[in-house]
Design an enzyme around this catalytic site. Structure first.
Site, mmCIF file in Angstrom:
data_model
loop_
_atom_site.group_PDB
_atom_site.id
_atom_site.type_symbol
_atom_site.label_atom_id
_atom_site.label_comp_id
_atom_site.label_asym_id
_atom_site.label_seq_id
_atom_site.Cartn_x
_atom_site.Cartn_y
_atom_site.Cartn_z
ATOM 1 N N ASP A 52 -167.578 23.223 -93.219
ATOM 2 C CA ASP A 52 -167.056 22.251 -94.193
ATOM 3 C C ASP A 52 -165.719 21.667 -93.741
ATOM 4 O OD1 ASP A 52 -169.105 23.191 -95.808
ATOM 5 O OD2 ASP A 52 -167.782 24.442 -97.039
ATOM 6 N N TYR A 110 -168.567 35.045 -89.994
ATOM 7 C CA TYR A 110 -167.501 34.249 -90.612
ATOM 8 C C TYR A 110 -166.404 35.181 -91.106
ATOM 9 C CZ TYR A 110 -170.031 29.777 -90.917
ATOM 10 O OH TYR A 110 -170.650 28.590 -90.628
#
Lengths: 244, 244
Positions: A52, A110
């Site tokens: 994002d 992540y």
């Protein structure tokens, strides 16, 4: 030839990984523009993770097909010469012809960093979420146990129109309390749109005592975005590694 | 009351520590403005090290005299609320009445980070000098030995009009080779204007093979800025600690 790129970037200034029609202020766009300039023909690259806007990467992977006379080292040097200073190609290598950075990815890692102490670290400020709250890390770890494994993560996905399966496997959620900072590391076979940030927001709500760890079960079963917590800010999130 | 401030900052955006007449884009200026706002009267702070434009600090120390009803924790909170995100007050404490951050400093520790490898680390890019050259670290370490000790460092000072003594003592210069990065840590009783950056530039020239380690002796004896090497860029330099 099919080339593999290993990429790191500070995503603060960008509109995310994926190229957009109305803006080229994306990581993919910046890299494609330099490759197109180098090769004299339009090039499309495939990224493993569509991070994002504002999300960072230490180990993003992408690939592209091209005929190029340059060696991998020369391509890497060319890219780094023309890319902005917050994007770095760590490595260019030749991949097997059928290699696809996203479709062949087996695991992604992540990491989400939360400032829990009073003070920020000015040198890391762009890569941390400035929460400045004491969180109950034990409760967060307990909640994380419910989220590990294979589940339908529809409640943790921002994309309402998603038609494909929202079943994913999280192999582990590791939460480490470094006194001033809490670091959450997610390893899974794939993550839905905003999934890591919503998982993090939900775990923060557990850490605040607003939700109980065992509520995670009901949130997963609900298959409804409204059941889960808030979407944690992008700046704290980094794509650490893609494994094949 | 005499208050001591422990301060960290990312100096990238600033014109250095010291307040200037024509611009308030300095660390000292930013902190004084917030203190003046808090106290309703003009405040001057004394910094331990007058870091140049672009130089960073993890352990800058300053002090100021004021009458204030707030506790140290409240002053710290107020400052951090109104200061920009690249300046953080790590601690506010009460100091002895005669404490002066600069005059009482016994040792200062500065660190200079050089990228020696091909690739930059995008997350650390503002705190490293992007040299991207292989340097002979052994030769640099040998040269550093000549610079340690008590010497007249006039050759390593940019201020030509300096009337005060330019004799300083460097207790140690530690050079660590981290493969992709070379880190030089200077500990001394004080440093002249630009001294750490000129020492670093000179050591880089030794690392490049353009100067021999034993030349350091002649440079010191020459007492002339022209004898020494170039002034290394500000961005790689951080004031790590001030000791009392």
């Amino acid at each position: 030839m099919n080339y593999r790129l290993d990429i790191q970037y500070d995503g603060s200034r960008y509109g995310g990984w994926q190229r957009q029609k109305d803006t080229d202020n994306t990581i993919q766009g910046k890299i494609e523009d330099v490759l197109t300039k180098m090769l004299g023909t339009e090039v499309q690259i495939q990224g493993a993770g569509r991070t994002d806007a504002g999300v960072h990467a230490k180990g993003q992977v992408a690939n592209f097909h091209a005929d190029c006379e340059k060696s991998c080292e020369e391509i890497c040097q060319y890219l780094n010469e023309y890319l902005p200073e917050d994007i770095e190609i760590s490595k260019v290598s030749e991949a097997e012809e059928r290699f696809h950075s996203r479709l062949n990815a087996k695991e992604k890692v992540y990491q989400y960093r939360i400032v829990s102490g009073i003070h920020k670290n000015v040198f890391e400020r762009k890569y941390q979420c400035p929460l400045h709250e004491t969180l109950d890390v034990n409760a967060m770890q307990e909640a994380a146990k419910y989220l590990e494994g294979t589940h339908d993560f529809k409640s943790f996905c921002s994309n309402k129109k998603m038609k494909k399966s929202s079943v994913r496997t999280i192999y582990s959620i590791e939460i480490v309390d470094l006194t001033q900072e809490i670091v959450i590391t997610y390893t899974g076979n794939g993550f839905l749109y905003n999934m890591v940030r919503i998982l993090t927001g939900t775990l923060i709500e557990v850490g605040r005592g607003r939700r109980k760890p065992e509520e995670m079960k009901g949130i997963l079963e609900g298959c409804d975005r409204k059941e889960a917590g808030f979407t944690a800010p992008a700046r704290g999130l980094t794509l650490l590694e893609v494994r094949y």
